[in-house]
Design an enzyme around this catalytic site. Structure first.
Site, PDB file in Angstrom:
ATOM      1  NE  ARG A   1      -2.457   0.808   3.617  1.00  0.00           N
ATOM      2  CZ  ARG A   1      -3.220   1.268   4.591  1.00  0.00           C
ATOM      3  NH1 ARG A   1      -4.532   1.241   4.474  1.00  0.00           N
ATOM      4  NH2 ARG A   1      -2.703   1.750   5.687  1.00  0.00           N
TER       5      ARG A   1
ATOM      6  CG  ASP B   1       6.070  -1.524   9.562  1.00  0.00           C
ATOM      7  OD1 ASP B   1       6.277  -2.131   8.490  1.00  0.00           O
ATOM      8  OD2 ASP B   1       5.971  -0.286   9.629  1.00  0.00           O
TER       9      ASP B   1
ATOM     10  CG  ASP C   1       2.573  -1.436   9.024  1.00  0.00           C
ATOM     11  OD1 ASP C   1       2.809  -2.632   8.733  1.00  0.00           O
ATOM     12  OD2 ASP C   1       2.589  -0.523   8.189  1.00  0.00           O
TER      13      ASP C   1
ATOM     14  CB  THR D   1      -2.224   6.951  -3.461  1.00  0.00           C
ATOM     15  OG1 THR D   1      -1.509   5.691  -3.424  1.00  0.00           O
ATOM     16  CG2 THR D   1      -1.380   7.982  -4.185  1.00  0.00           C
TER      17      THR D   1
HETATM   18  C1  PRP Z   1      -1.099  -4.198   4.859  1.00  0.00           C
HETATM   19  C2  PRP Z   1      -1.911  -5.431   5.115  1.00  0.00           C
HETATM   20  C3  PRP Z   1      -2.808  -5.503   3.899  1.00  0.00           C
HETATM   21  C4  PRP Z   1      -3.025  -4.046   3.566  1.00  0.00           C
HETATM   22  C5  PRP Z   1      -4.391  -3.643   3.994  1.00  0.00           C
HETATM   23  O1  PRP Z   1      -0.064  -4.493   3.979  1.00  0.00           O
HETATM   24  O2  PRP Z   1      -1.150  -6.585   5.310  1.00  0.00           O
HETATM   25  O3  PRP Z   1      -2.222  -6.190   2.805  1.00  0.00           O
HETATM   26  O4  PRP Z   1      -2.053  -3.305   4.301  1.00  0.00           O
HETATM   27  O5  PRP Z   1      -4.663  -2.337   3.637  1.00  0.00           O
HETATM   28  P1  PRP Z   1      -5.793  -1.939   2.585  1.00  0.00           P
HETATM   29  O6  PRP Z   1      -6.994  -2.747   2.923  1.00  0.00           O
HETATM   30  O7  PRP Z   1      -5.991  -0.478   2.854  1.00  0.00           O
HETATM   31  O8  PRP Z   1      -5.283  -2.196   1.220  1.00  0.00           O
HETATM   32  P2  PRP Z   1       0.989  -3.393   3.452  1.00  0.00           P
HETATM   33  O9  PRP Z   1       0.534  -2.837   2.148  1.00  0.00           O
HETATM   34  O10 PRP Z   1       1.282  -2.427   4.542  1.00  0.00           O
HETATM   35  O11 PRP Z   1       2.241  -4.281   3.123  1.00  0.00           O
HETATM   36  P3  PRP Z   1       3.146  -5.193   4.092  1.00  0.00           P
HETATM   37  O12 PRP Z   1       2.309  -6.384   4.469  1.00  0.00           O
HETATM   38  O13 PRP Z   1       4.291  -5.543   3.199  1.00  0.00           O
HETATM   39  O14 PRP Z   1       3.559  -4.381   5.273  1.00  0.00           O
HETATM   40  N1  URA Z   2      -2.335  -2.218   7.218  1.00  0.00           N
HETATM   41  C1  URA Z   2      -1.947  -2.538   8.467  1.00  0.00           C
HETATM   42  O1  URA Z   2      -0.977  -3.293   8.642  1.00  0.00           O
HETATM   43  N2  URA Z   2      -2.612  -2.002   9.491  1.00  0.00           N
HETATM   44  C2  URA Z   2      -3.668  -1.181   9.341  1.00  0.00           C
HETATM   45  O2  URA Z   2      -4.254  -0.734  10.347  1.00  0.00           O
HETATM   46  C3  URA Z   2      -4.053  -0.856   8.030  1.00  0.00           C
HETATM   47  C4  URA Z   2      -3.385  -1.408   6.974  1.00  0.00           C
END
Ligand code: PRP
Ligand code: URA
Length: 207
Positions: free
Chosen positions: A103, A202, A199, A107
């Protein structure tokens, strides 16, 4: 909410609370996410189709069943990986596909960077795995990719869901069954789920 199963099992809620707690460091976070994922999979696969079979026990014939279809588990990278290790031993014959989405902070759009999926998913039961359903952008993008691979039977296992994300996903995929441990209150201005757990990627990987 129609099509959304909130798994209220005490063990699931216990682990979810450990994950929400800001004092939970990466090591315990990984363990708790794995533990809750296995419990959630158990619920999410309850409606898998089975076919009757009979086997011979050492004493006599017994009626039983086998899964009707092969299973493909599809974690969304990165955070979905935190749910895979404990789920896989429950369906050891499953194939594993991967979808990489990140994400963008400004945006909130999900940017695609990787996929590895069977070319034709028509014959499979697919379980899409991602701990967080926030805006729903990532889940819709993942479903679009599964659609390009002709998926017919798919369910989403997502630990925490925001109402906004569920609505967005519902608009695009009204029939998709969603299994979650909690439908939280709302998103904040940065697209994080409130109260949520922060997150997930993270917290899992420490970066
Ligand atoms: C997080 C999570 C989802 C997404 C959800 O991943 O694991 O995939 O955000 O958010 P959304 O519903 O608004 O799309 P992220 O994109 O942060 O990637 P990561 O798992 O690599 O940290
Ligand atoms: N992705 C995450 O990991 N946490 C949130 O709260 C939203 C998106």
């Amino acid at each position: 909410m129609k099509g959304v199963t909130v798994i209220n099992h005490p063990l699931v809620q216990h682990h979810l609370t450990r994950l929400r707690d800001e004092r939970t460091g990466p090591e315990e976070f990984r363990r708790a996410l794995g533990e809750v994922a296995a419990l959630m999979l158990y619920e999410a696969t309850r409606s898998f189709a089975v076919r009757p079979v009979s086997v011979n026990t050492p004493l006599e014939k017994a009626r039983g069943c086998r899964l009707e279809r092969e299973v493909v588990l599809v974690p969304v990278l990165r955070a979905g990986l935190g749910m895979l290790d404990t789920i896989l031993p429950l369906v050891p014959h499953a194939r594993v596909g991967f979808i990489g989405l990140k994400r963008e902070e400004s945006t909130l759009r999900a940017a695609f960077y990787h996929k590895s999926l069977p070319a034709d998913l028509r014959q499979f039961e697919v379980v899409l795995i991602d701990p967080m359903l926030a805006t729903g952008g990532s889940a819709v993008a993942a479903m679009d990719l599964l659609g390009e691979h002709h998926v017919r039977r798919v369910r989403l296992v997502s630990l925490v869901a925001a109402p906004e994300g569920i609505r967005h996903l519902r608009r695009h995929y009204p029939a998709l069954p969603i299994f979650t441990a909690a439908v939280d209150r709302q998103l904040n201005e940065k697209g994080y789920i409130l109260p949520g757990l922060g997150d997930a990627g993270d917290r899992l990987f420490g970066v």
